[in-house]
Design an enzyme around this catalytic site. Structure first.
Site, PDB file in Angstrom:
ATOM      1  N   GLU A   1      67.675 -23.155  60.924  1.00  0.00           N
ATOM      2  CA  GLU A   1      67.540 -23.812  59.627  1.00  0.00           C
ATOM      3  C   GLU A   1      67.134 -22.811  58.565  1.00  0.00           C
ATOM      4  O   GLU A   1      67.557 -22.900  57.415  1.00  0.00           O
ATOM      5  CB  GLU A   1      66.505 -24.938  59.705  1.00  0.00           C
ATOM      6  CG  GLU A   1      66.493 -25.883  58.492  1.00  0.00           C
ATOM      7  CD  GLU A   1      65.570 -25.428  57.367  1.00  0.00           C
ATOM      8  OE1 GLU A   1      65.653 -26.003  56.273  1.00  0.00           O
ATOM      9  OE2 GLU A   1      64.779 -24.493  57.570  1.00  0.00           O
ATOM     10  N   GLU A   2      66.333 -21.824  58.970  1.00  0.00           N
ATOM     11  CA  GLU A   2      65.858 -20.819  58.025  1.00  0.00           C
ATOM     12  C   GLU A   2      66.908 -19.749  57.740  1.00  0.00           C
ATOM     13  O   GLU A   2      66.738 -18.953  56.814  1.00  0.00           O
ATOM     14  CB  GLU A   2      64.587 -20.137  58.566  1.00  0.00           C
ATOM     15  CG  GLU A   2      63.430 -21.080  58.846  1.00  0.00           C
ATOM     16  CD  GLU A   2      62.786 -21.613  57.571  1.00  0.00           C
ATOM     17  OE1 GLU A   2      63.320 -21.346  56.472  1.00  0.00           O
ATOM     18  OE2 GLU A   2      61.758 -22.302  57.688  1.00  0.00           O
TER      19      GLU A   2
ATOM     20  N   ASP B   1      55.667 -25.032  59.194  1.00  0.00           N
ATOM     21  CA  ASP B   1      57.112 -25.045  58.969  1.00  0.00           C
ATOM     22  C   ASP B   1      57.848 -24.477  60.182  1.00  0.00           C
ATOM     23  O   ASP B   1      58.207 -23.313  60.203  1.00  0.00           O
ATOM     24  CB  ASP B   1      57.445 -24.242  57.713  1.00  0.00           C
ATOM     25  CG  ASP B   1      58.881 -24.399  57.250  1.00  0.00           C
ATOM     26  OD1 ASP B   1      59.573 -25.315  57.739  1.00  0.00           O
ATOM     27  OD2 ASP B   1      59.315 -23.594  56.417  1.00  0.00           O
TER      28      ASP B   1
ATOM     29  N   ASP C   1      63.250 -22.494  64.640  1.00  0.00           N
ATOM     30  CA  ASP C   1      63.260 -21.135  64.114  1.00  0.00           C
ATOM     31  C   ASP C   1      62.254 -21.007  62.971  1.00  0.00           C
ATOM     32  O   ASP C   1      61.909 -21.981  62.298  1.00  0.00           O
ATOM     33  CB  ASP C   1      64.660 -20.723  63.644  1.00  0.00           C
ATOM     34  CG  ASP C   1      65.184 -21.595  62.514  1.00  0.00           C
ATOM     35  OD1 ASP C   1      65.034 -22.827  62.595  1.00  0.00           O
ATOM     36  OD2 ASP C   1      65.766 -21.045  61.558  1.00  0.00           O
TER      37      ASP C   1
ATOM     38  N   HIS D   1      63.486 -28.012  63.115  1.00  0.00           N
ATOM     39  CA  HIS D   1      63.968 -26.684  63.530  1.00  0.00           C
ATOM     40  C   HIS D   1      62.848 -25.895  64.194  1.00  0.00           C
ATOM     41  O   HIS D   1      61.683 -25.968  63.775  1.00  0.00           O
ATOM     42  CB  HIS D   1      64.538 -25.911  62.341  1.00  0.00           C
ATOM     43  CG  HIS D   1      63.553 -25.642  61.229  1.00  0.00           C
ATOM     44  ND1 HIS D   1      62.795 -24.494  61.165  1.00  0.00           N
ATOM     45  CD2 HIS D   1      63.210 -26.370  60.133  1.00  0.00           C
ATOM     46  CE1 HIS D   1      62.035 -24.511  60.077  1.00  0.00           C
ATOM     47  NE2 HIS D   1      62.266 -25.646  59.439  1.00  0.00           N
TER      48      HIS D   1
ATOM     49  N   GLU E   1      60.040 -31.815  57.792  1.00  0.00           N
ATOM     50  CA  GLU E   1      59.710 -30.693  56.911  1.00  0.00           C
ATOM     51  C   GLU E   1      58.343 -30.911  56.259  1.00  0.00           C
ATOM     52  O   GLU E   1      57.917 -32.058  56.054  1.00  0.00           O
ATOM     53  CB  GLU E   1      60.775 -30.540  55.824  1.00  0.00           C
ATOM     54  CG  GLU E   1      62.107 -30.011  56.311  1.00  0.00           C
ATOM     55  CD  GLU E   1      62.065 -28.526  56.671  1.00  0.00           C
ATOM     56  OE1 GLU E   1      61.068 -27.859  56.327  1.00  0.00           O
ATOM     57  OE2 GLU E   1      63.018 -28.053  57.301  1.00  0.00           O
TER      58      GLU E   1
END
Length: 374
Positions: free
Chosen positions: A134-135, A104, A75, A73, A163
């Site tokens: 994703e967040e 991250d 974001d 991701h 991740e």
């Protein structure tokens, strides 16, 4: 030296607080196209959980070759206060690269891209499954990408999510599964009235506290071979009563359950609903994800061998931690997570060791070549 550090800097410099759109995807696309990837970008969803931008990029190998996917991701969580340097102005200080998303997970994505320069295009098909949400609610992100892949027939054989799974040193842990997650809103209703005349009112608070007391006393399970015990936590309690002499008409609470594979989201929602109903309340669940496990086998061994070759460490297979988009991807193919050290994720002064970016690039290249030729 790989160009993973430079790529990470370019991604960090594109602000992308969830949900991410626009510039950061432009940067990602510009990185992939010179490596022979065809990119597909699309926006899905409406408020309040959308719109969300997603990208699927693919470099096709020979007909019939294996298909290996990287997922991640772009974001990031809001930067918050207390940064030594600007969160979206990447800065190298000593051995570390600072910036929101450094671990991250823009750093891992940069290593994924950098690794592709060392993977021959004719060795097999490689794709990138990249979301901008994703967040956040994760409603129109990876799930929409899965729909896209199913429509085009581009389903990978195996998928690696980048991740930040490492704990103390790069390579010490990979995630072969995750627990499920369900959040449940509890409500107890009554009748408002004066505290001096309780017979004319109906206080909802004893109902709610009885519900919470029974839930808090539960022992859901003892854990399993691969999963820690499930846990239920009370995360919010609200009455909103500004007056000391008024019996309120409504009281609410929220619980969060992280559960292993002895349960399902539906079974836990049903159990909590029954307890709430017994005491005169109601439960409204939202299931964020079900538990999953990619049992140790050929895929996990490929990852372990690559990590060992580049770091000298044997990664521990684990299912600890929170949820990730692997909970969606596991529906289409086996999925394992492996990435950078997670010590500074979501914190002020998030930072990654630049040496780790270079090592991770080598690990990802080894994994990709091994998967495609296995």
């Amino acid at each position: 030296m790989s160009n993973a550090i430079e790529l990470a800097e370019r991604l960090i410099a594109a602000p992308s607080v969830t949900p991410a759109t626009g510039l950061v995807f432009d940067v990602m696309e510009a990185m992939l196209e010179p490596l022979g990837f065809e990119t597909h970008r699309f926006v899905k969803g409406e408020a309040p959980d959308g719109p969300v931008e997603n990208m699927f990029a693919i470099r096709r190998g020979p007909e019939g070759s294996k298909h290996f996917a990287f997922a991640g991701h772009l974001d990031v969580v809001p930067p918050g206060e207390g940064w030594t340097s600007a969160p979206f102005a990447p800065e190298r200080r000593g051995e570390l690269l600072y910036g929101r998303g450094a671990v991250d997970m823009k750093g891992s994505i940069a290593s994924m891209v950098a690794a592709m320069a060392d993977v021959p295009a004719d060795s097999g098909t490689v794709s990138f499954i990249i979301t901008g949400d994703e967040e956040g609610p994760a409603v129109y992100g990876t799930r929409a990408l899965i729909d896209f892949m199913q429509e085009t027939g581009d389903i990978p054989d195996l998928c690696l999510v980048g991740e930040p799974t490492s704990v103390n040193r790069l390579g010490d842990m990979m995630k072969i599964g995750r627990r499920g997650s369900v959040n449940i809103w509890l409500e107890a209703h009554g009748t408002q009235g004066h505290v001096a005349y309780p017979h004319l009112a109906d206080n909802p608070l004893p109902k709610l506290t009885a519900i919470l007391a029974e839930l808090n006393a539960l022992k859901l399970d003892e854990g399993t071979d691969w999963f820690q015990p499930s846990n239920l936590e009370i995360t919010d309690l609200e009455v909103g009563n500004p007056a000391h002499n008024v019996i309120p008409a409504k009281a609410t609470a929220r619980i969060s359950i992280r559960f292993n594979d002895t349960h399902s989201g539906a079974s836990l929602a049903e159990m909590v609903g029954a307890i709430a109903g017994k005491h005169g309340g109601v439960a409204k669940p939202i299931i964020s994800g079900e538990p999953f496990l990619t049992p140790p086998g050929e895929f996990s061994q490929i990852i372990a061998d690559a990590v060992k070759a580049e770091t000298g460490i044997d990664p521990e297979p684990s299912t600890t931690g929170g949820t990730s988009d692997a909970r969606f991807l596991r529906a289409i193919c086996p999925v394992i997570e492996f990435g950078l050290c997670n010590a500074t994720m979501h914190k002020s002064d998030e930072a990654v060791a630049m040496a780790d970016l270079e090592t991770l690039t080598k690990v990802y290249a080894r994994i990709t070549k091994s998967v495609l030729t296995s």
